[in-house]
Design an enzyme around this catalytic site. Structure first.
Site, PDB file in Angstrom:
ATOM      1  N   GLU A 174    -113.001  84.274  55.884  1.00 17.43           N
ATOM      2  CA  GLU A 174    -114.415  83.931  55.699  1.00 17.43           C
ATOM      3  C   GLU A 174    -114.707  82.563  56.286  1.00 17.43           C
ATOM      4  OE1 GLU A 174    -114.208  81.095  53.782  1.00 17.43           O
ATOM      5  OE2 GLU A 174    -112.110  81.735  53.562  1.00 17.43           O
ATOM      6  N   GLU A 317    -110.712  81.060  56.497  1.00 23.00           N
ATOM      7  CA  GLU A 317    -110.849  81.744  57.800  1.00 23.00           C
ATOM      8  C   GLU A 317    -109.977  82.992  57.902  1.00 23.00           C
ATOM      9  OE1 GLU A 317    -109.916  79.039  60.986  1.00 23.00           O
ATOM     10  OE2 GLU A 317    -111.540  77.665  60.533  1.00 23.00           O
TER      11      GLU A 317
END
Lengths: 356, 356
Positions: A174, A317
């Site tokens: 994310e 991420e």
């Protein structure tokens, strides 16, 4: 909601029978029983997920849900909100942490704009923008029901597409400034634990800003009167589009019986919501690394998963998934490639059982 | 001893200057400072070891020291002693745990017979046999000084050969029934901690056999009156040829400024001996996984290293190194391949500093 209901109804447990057969095979390999610890467990669990005794990972993908959080206007993050958009675009340029680590792992990435506050037009970024970020949860619900379902469906759609293309190992990442705030709020909303246990410094807050962050989250929970028994209610009121998108990923991965690796704190918040919606999804989840965020460990205990990488990472991420992929693949190779007592005895009669 | 003295005198610290420059580069990358935790630290440390800011791993090798332990006649192991020879030969057949995991990691293995109790004639196994196993340490010293130095030199020779061939990342593995017993004895001899803290169940002992193992180790330390201030004395009296060989590996890796990964309990015993001989060798060691043996954590604390894989593994052979190699390589790619604020700004002026 119909589509989500259909997926929820279609989720079944991993196969206990195949897990037992896989464990029997594992115990017959040339090593003391259980001596490869969690590596053995991961392989056995994946056999149960897919229903197959022999599994090879052919295509891997990390799904990155990018979205902004309205709560940023309360000043809960050390980074300016624009970073969400900038870094989302950077994912297409191969220069971010998850780019480097997914290349190393031989994994693809799928970037999804599920609610970035800004215009992104790029073929390499799937546009499923629900809104220009959530509303500020400190003054009211972060999203409407319709918005929440739209974000969940975006995650489900991405997983379905990847499964159809033959991806057999998924990861969850994310990008969203302020999303440790929403994740802590989701954790507190679902479990009732205190902000002392659930909130961390994110990308690096000062003492003062850290105290403020905790107060903002407490206010958000107070204002919204979340129902801890209803994971959808918690997600809608104090979650984020990125978290909702990842909830959709976990639900769809379980539906498609595809192993899905959890990254860090935000991914784990989504995993916990998905687990509360349907506990069977746990069967398809693999924990990766121990996030440096303090609430992370509570999430893992709630779901009942055991992360195995301890690097003190807190970048998000999907970086932890990329590192974990290599271990997951190694576990399957152990089961597929190691010699076994019986097999080798048939070959040349030389080997004895080295099991204890 | 002359050769060993020469190596000891030639060991110098990792470069503090290069580490500082590497850290500065790391802090300029597109991520909050420190957010990749230990992954950043590993990369920075390797820069200090090699004295270079850019490092690429081109050739990896796990060195497997195989040897028998005379203390087995006390009945300290769940496995028969013959397994050492059998499994050493199995390493050439590609079917063991370390074979599977080193293939997965793209690593070679180097098998060294440093004292297996049996005849092994195979080109793929380097013969540096010191004796047909050590003497029983429960009744006297495990080895003579000459034997100990011979085993240490064997390890040094192997590392030197690999470095000359261009290997730039090494791992340490072993095979030797009874070697958790010798490793616990070494740990107790060097630190004075109790058998309760230092001894585990190895490949899987019953309660009774576990108690017996602790008593045997206590007897060995008592009979031999080891000098805790003299690591060579401890190694000689209650160590093993495998441990001594690995001590040579650690010393030579430091001498050649080459990163060397520690595997589990036995490798860590050797690492602790090497560290006590010359504390500078620590600069070149990288811890990998948290062994399931209880004394392991004490060893890591003594040396001051931080393992990052927590899989509850206790197979040995170098299996933890193979899994760790991928993380070590990933750390270097982060430093080499991630975008930096300054660099990207020069390219297109689009990026801002996302650092907190």
């Amino acid at each position: 909601m119909e589509e989500i209901k259909k997926v929820l109804a279609g989720i079944t447990s991993a196969s206990q029978e195949i897990k037992e057969r896989a464990l029997k095979k594992m115990d017959g390999l040339l090593k003391p029983i259980g001596s490869l610890g969690e590596l053995e467990n991961i392989a056995v669990r994946i056999c149960g997920m897919t229903g197959k005794l022999e599994n090879t990972i052919t295509k891997k993908c990390i799904i990155i849900m990018a979205a902004d959080n309205g709560v940023c206007e309360e000043g809960v993050s050390a980074c300016p909100q624009e970073i969400t958009q900038i870094q989302t675009i950077n994912f297409t340029r191969g220069i971010t942490g998850v780019n480097v680590l997914s290349r190393h792992a031989g994994s693809d990435i799928r970037i999804v704009d599920v609610g970035v506050n800004g215009t992104i037009e790029d073929d390499r970024i799937l546009s499923r923008k629900v809104a220009l970020g959530t509303q500020n949860m400190a003054v009211g619900p972060a999203m409407t029901e319709e918005q929440m379902y739209k974000a969940i469906r975006a995650g489900m759609e991405v997983v379905e597409g990847l499964v159809m293309k033959g991806y057999d190992l998924l990861g969850t990442g994310e990008m969203g400034i302020g999303n440790t705030t929403s994740s802590s709020a989701v954790l507190m909303g679902l479990t009732g634990i205190s902000s002392e246990l659930a909130v961390g410094r994110g990308a690096g807050l000062s003492d003062e800003a850290f105290l403020h962050k905790k107060q903002v989250i407490e206010r958000a929970l107070d204002v919204n009167r979340v129902n801890p028994e209803d994971p959808f209610d918690v997600l809608r009121k104090v979650g984020g589009f990125d978290i909702a998108g990842l909830v959709g990923c976990f639900l769809a991965a379980a539906y498609h019986k595809t192993p899905v690796v959890i990254d860090g704190f935000i991914s784990s918040a989504a995993a916990l919501v998905a687990y509360r919606i349907n506990p069977l999804v746990k069967d398809y989840m693999i924990a990766s690394h121990i996030s440096a965020e303090p609430g992370f460990t509570v999430m893992m205990k709630e779901i009942g998963l055991r992360p195995f990488l301890d690097l003190g990472m807190r970048l998000g991420e999907g970086t932890g998934c990329a590192l974990a992929f290599s271990v997951v693949e190694a576990s399957l190779k152990i089961l597929n490639e190691m010699g076994s007592f019986q097999k080798e005895k048939l070959d040349d009669g030389f080997l004895v059982d080295i099991r204890s």
